[in-house]
Design a protein around this motif. Sequence first.
Motif, short mmCIF file in Angstrom:
data_model
loop_
_atom_site.label_atom_id
_atom_site.label_comp_id
_atom_site.label_asym_id
_atom_site.label_seq_id
_atom_site.Cartn_x
_atom_site.Cartn_y
_atom_site.Cartn_z
N LEU A 1 82.63 43.93 24.45
CA LEU A 1 84.08 43.69 24.51
C LEU A 1 84.83 44.65 23.59
O LEU A 1 85.94 45.09 23.92
N ASN A 2 84.24 44.97 22.45
CA ASN A 2 84.87 45.89 21.53
C ASN A 2 84.87 47.33 22.07
O ASN A 2 85.84 48.06 21.89
N ASP A 3 83.79 47.69 22.73
CA ASP A 3 83.62 49.08 23.19
C ASP A 3 84.20 49.36 24.57
O ASP A 3 84.43 50.51 24.92
N TRP A 4 84.43 48.35 25.36
CA TRP A 4 84.78 48.56 26.76
C TRP A 4 86.00 47.72 27.12
O TRP A 4 85.92 46.50 27.21
N LYS A 5 87.11 48.35 27.35
CA LYS A 5 88.36 47.67 27.68
C LYS A 5 88.54 47.58 29.20
O LYS A 5 89.41 48.20 29.78
N ASP B 1 89.27 45.78 32.94
CA ASP B 1 90.30 44.90 33.47
C ASP B 1 89.76 43.99 34.57
O ASP B 1 90.28 42.90 34.79
N HIS C 1 88.95 41.24 30.76
CA HIS C 1 88.58 41.41 29.35
C HIS C 1 89.04 40.21 28.53
O HIS C 1 88.26 39.65 27.74
N GLU C 2 90.26 39.80 28.73
CA GLU C 2 90.80 38.65 28.00
C GLU C 2 90.05 37.37 28.37
O GLU C 2 89.75 36.53 27.52
N THR D 1 86.63 37.37 26.74
CA THR D 1 86.81 37.12 25.30
C THR D 1 87.03 35.64 25.05
O THR D 1 86.40 35.05 24.15
#
Length: 116
Positions: A49-53, A55, A70-71, A74
């Motif tokens: 999640l930190n490295d790959w945004k 959708d 992504h949201e 998370t």
Amino acid sequence: MYTEDPGWILRLIGYKRGTLFFHPSMDSDGLHPTAAAPFLFRDWMKYMLNDWKFDNICTAHIGVKIGGAHEAVTTLLEKTEPVFAKLSEENKKKNPDGILPDGMHPNTNVKDDKCV
């Protein structure tokens, strides 16, 4: 897993429209049966999640979430934190030495940081 419009069986067990959830095998044989495995999986998800945004996400068996994935992942990861702790405790009780069963290897099909 993701379902935009869950069938009656999924609705019966509490899934709502637009539900994102981990595969049910996570509670059984989806992760190695060690105390560390649930947290290792969680941490891998956090790094992803930190490295790959991203959708959008194509999930196991049911559906594709277009937009806001992504949201949603998370949020799922945050909501699942108690499950990781519970699985870890259960694994610790069942397998206090953290030994993997025959045929289950920690890095099957992995060389360095790539799947082979």
